[in-house]
Scaffold this active site. Structure first.
Site, PDB file in Angstrom:
ATOM      1  N   CYS A  30     -39.033 -72.273  14.257  1.00  0.00           N
ATOM      2  CA  CYS A  30     -38.365 -71.879  13.014  1.00  0.00           C
ATOM      3  C   CYS A  30     -37.036 -71.197  13.300  1.00  0.00           C
ATOM      4  O   CYS A  30     -36.359 -70.751  12.392  1.00  0.00           O
ATOM      5  CB  CYS A  30     -39.270 -71.020  12.142  1.00  0.00           C
ATOM      6  SG  CYS A  30     -39.633 -69.404  12.797  1.00  0.00           S
TER       7      CYS A  30
ATOM      8  N   ASP B 265     -36.257 -68.434  15.068  1.00  0.00           N
ATOM      9  CA  ASP B 265     -36.264 -67.046  15.516  1.00  0.00           C
ATOM     10  C   ASP B 265     -37.639 -66.674  16.037  1.00  0.00           C
ATOM     11  O   ASP B 265     -38.645 -67.012  15.419  1.00  0.00           O
ATOM     12  CB  ASP B 265     -35.941 -66.083  14.361  1.00  0.00           C
ATOM     13  CG  ASP B 265     -34.502 -66.194  13.918  1.00  0.00           C
ATOM     14  OD1 ASP B 265     -33.613 -65.866  14.718  1.00  0.00           O
ATOM     15  OD2 ASP B 265     -34.281 -66.617  12.770  1.00  0.00           O
TER      16      ASP B 265
ATOM     17  N   CYS C  64     -30.177 -66.262  16.813  1.00  0.00           N
ATOM     18  CA  CYS C  64     -28.723 -66.312  16.773  1.00  0.00           C
ATOM     19  C   CYS C  64     -28.144 -64.916  16.949  1.00  0.00           C
ATOM     20  O   CYS C  64     -28.850 -63.941  17.171  1.00  0.00           O
ATOM     21  CB  CYS C  64     -28.278 -66.903  15.456  1.00  0.00           C
ATOM     22  SG  CYS C  64     -28.838 -65.920  14.066  1.00  0.00           S
TER      23      CYS C  64
ATOM     24  N   CYS D 240     -32.020 -63.876   9.216  1.00  0.00           N
ATOM     25  CA  CYS D 240     -32.208 -63.739  10.662  1.00  0.00           C
ATOM     26  C   CYS D 240     -32.678 -62.340  11.035  1.00  0.00           C
ATOM     27  O   CYS D 240     -33.125 -62.108  12.151  1.00  0.00           O
ATOM     28  CB  CYS D 240     -30.912 -64.017  11.407  1.00  0.00           C
ATOM     29  SG  CYS D 240     -30.244 -65.641  11.055  1.00  0.00           S
TER      30      CYS D 240
END
Lengths: 219, 405
Positions: free
Chosen positions: A56, A58, A83, A130
């Protein structure tokens, strides 16, 4: 993602259109991450929490060491697959829970993604999702610490029922997302990442979105 | 700091000679080609010459060139133009709605309009799968053909992984089908935006009826595109007005853009053999160097790929983080990771080749160009291992290479 998902502390460009750059604090924590786990050998007995999956986009793992007298977090280490904003958020979280003598476990349980985001000087609207896994991983580690300490009365399972086992998103999370204005599957996914790596739960997520929209907004 | 631009598939800088040839058409030769006075006729003459020049690169006729605003508009004109022209013919027959065939690795400028048309039940859409290198099988396409198929759209070369599709083979298969079934349909469209700088664009060899080109990937200007429309084809205009471009695309011609596109295509096609040979060497040096880093996979075809395209996945790390670390070192590339896009899904192209979400999230694309020198490749290969190592140290993920198979 729509810019109307903005929250306090978000970075926006001068024209107010969709932003796509990081604050100095985010860059600093991304390029110079604090407290990331480099050597796990002395943490084998430390409490640990893991959420997310690389599928997914993360995944985060958090280790904590806690003073049993004061129940303050004296050490917090992490590893993150994700990220720039995911890495920076976890790094900032590790600083926040250990600074000024460390948070108590009860205080740490109240830490929300918004608090981390504010300390980072905001995140671009499309990157907010995130940063939502870090505090979940932390709470999982706190539960693990109580479990290891035999304090089962203090173990707080995530409220609600888990809808997506991969992200550990619960029906309560979806309820909060809808209350925050996420009224479509896309907007809920932008906040929670639910069903990205595990699309089989999407029909249930959609059903919950409809249910909570009806409950709170009558639509 | 050293700066190495390796994102030529996103866009290229304009070639100085192209810019020079465009310049007069912004100022002293500014007239509207539709005007009947002398300056207008001069502008028209320049546009006509550009049309002829591009037509000759394509082995086509000048009246088969339709200028528009870019690759996306050209793709949209091909798709909506064919479907709107054909849907009345299909309606009322036993088939009701036209059928279209495309591939799973197309650019969004093709996939989005087609998916929209399928969702609104204006067409029935077949999306052909690709193999692990990103290539479609002509036999799959042949099997998907139906009496009511009006359009086949398959890109010439992929923008993300560089894989080159067997366009001429598809074209021949379609010619055979049309002959057997005594029909002019389906029409064959190919998006050649990425291919135009490197591959042969002879429409008679490719057997395409519609071909999309644009300026900004071939050292030409942005804001100019072209659709080759074979003579005798039925196409419904999508922008109506003053009737420019034979009524297929109204609007005052973008004269400097048209001149720039023609100049860029001339230069690209004339220099392509030499430049391809140079780029292939650099490309393979970069690929081979990157593959010496553990747990790294090449995305796309090892040889049937664009001379300037390198796409690899580094296991256990996420692409956007790698792009940002590389950016800090002056290396500019791109990723198929979801984090770098507005959607939350990683690249549909890399997923279509059958690799896992994990690998798609860790993909990096380097696209070389005119400015790329061997020393740039050396700098990249020197810089990347430490970045991958650092991100892997930070990552809780340690996947099995089976995810990459």
């Amino acid at each position: 993602m729509d810019t109307d998902n903005k929250q306090a502390g978000d970075i926006v460009s001068r024209t107010g259109t969709q932003s796509w750059f990081y604050s100095d604090a985010v860059k600093d924590h991304f390029f110079n991450p604090r407290n990331f786990m480099q050597d796990e050998s002395s943490y084998a007995d430390a409490a640990m929490g893991l959420v997310g999956s690389p599928a997914c986009g993360d995944a985060m793992k958090v280790w904590i060491k806690v003073d049993p007298e004061t129940e303050r977090i004296i050490d917090c280490k992490w590893k993150t697959f994700g990220c720039g904003s995911a890495i920076a958020s976890t790094s900032m979280m590790s600083v926040m829970v250990t600074e000024n003598g460390g948070m108590t476990l009860d205080e740490a349980r109240l830490l929300k993604p918004q608090h981390i985001m504010e300390r980072l000087g905001g995140l671009p609207a499309r990157k907010i999702h995130c940063s939502v896994l870090g505090d979940k991983a932390l709470r999982a580690a706190i539960n693990d610490w109580y479990r290891r300490a035999g304090r089962l009365d203090k173990v707080e399972e995530e409220h609600g029922r888990i809808v997506d086992p991969e992200t550990k998103v619960t029906d309560k999370d979806i309820e909060h997302a809808v209350l925050d204005g996420a009224d479509t599957l896309e907007k809920v996914q932008a906040k929670l990442k639910v069903g990205i790596g595990n699309p089989s739960c999407i029909p249930e997520v959609e059903q919950l979105i409809r249910f909570y929209k009806e409950k709170y907004f009558g639509v | 700091m050293r700066q190495v631009y390796l994102d030529h598939a996103a866009t290229t800088p304009i070639h100085p000679e192209v810019l020079e040839r465009m310049q007069p058409f912004f100022s002293e030769k500014f007239a509207n080609p539709s005007s009947f006075h002398t300056p207008g006729l001069e502008a028209k003459k320049a546009v006509d010459e550009a049309r002829k020049s591009i037509a000759s690169s394509l082995n086509a006729h000048a009246d088969e060139m339709v200028f528009c605003s870019g690759g996306t508009e050209s793709d949209n004109l091909a798709i909506f133009g064919v479907i709107r022209a054909q849907q009345h013919a299909v309606r009322g027959t036993q088939y009701e709605i036209p059928h279209v065939i495309t591939s799973s690795v197309e650019h969004h400028a093709v996939l989005e309009p087609l998916q929209y048309l399928a969702k609104t039940k204006a067409i029935d859409l077949t999306v052909l799968p690709v193999d692990k290198f990103g290539k479609i099988a002509v036999s799959d396409l042949e099997e998907a053909l139906r009496p009511e198929t009006v359009l086949v759209s398959v890109m010439y070369a992929n923008n993300e992984i560089g894989t080159i599709q067997p366009i001429a083979d598809i074209g021949r298969a379609l010619l055979k089908w049309r002959k057997t079934n005594a029909t002019q349909l389906p029409y064959f469209h190919s998006d050649a935006c990425q291919a135009a700088g490197a591959l042969d664009l002879d429409v008679e060899k490719l057997h395409v009826d519609l071909l999309t080109l644009n300026g900004s990937k071939i050292y030409g200007p942005k804001g100019i595109g072209l659709l080759f429309v074979r003579r005798g084809m039925k196409l419904a205009p999508q922008i109506r007005g003053g009737g420019q471009e034979r009524g297929l695309r109204s609007g005052t011609e973008n004269v400097p853009g048209i001149i720039g596109l023609a100049a860029a295509l001339e230069l690209a096609q004339a220099g392509k053999d030499k430049e391809n040979a140079r780029l292939i060497r650099l490309r393979d040096d970069l690929i081979n160097g990157l593959l010496t880093i553990g747990k790294t996979r090449l995305n796309g075809h090892p040889t049937e790929r664009l001379p300037n395209n390198v796409n690899v996945s580094f296991m256990d790390i996420e692409g956007e983080a790698a792009v940002l670390y590389l950016d800090a070192k002056g290396i500019y590339c791109s990723t198929g990771s979801a984090c770098a896009s507005s959607s939350l899904d990683p690249s549909h192209v890399i997923l279509a080749t059958g690799v896992s979400y994990e690998a798609a999230h860790g993909s990096l694309r380097f696209t070389l160009g005119h400015s790329t020198r061997p020393s740039d490749i050396g700098y990249v290969l020197k810089t990347i291992p430490d970045i991958v190592k650092k991100l892997r140290q930070m990552s809780p993920v340690n996947l099995d290479m089976r995810h990459f198979a």
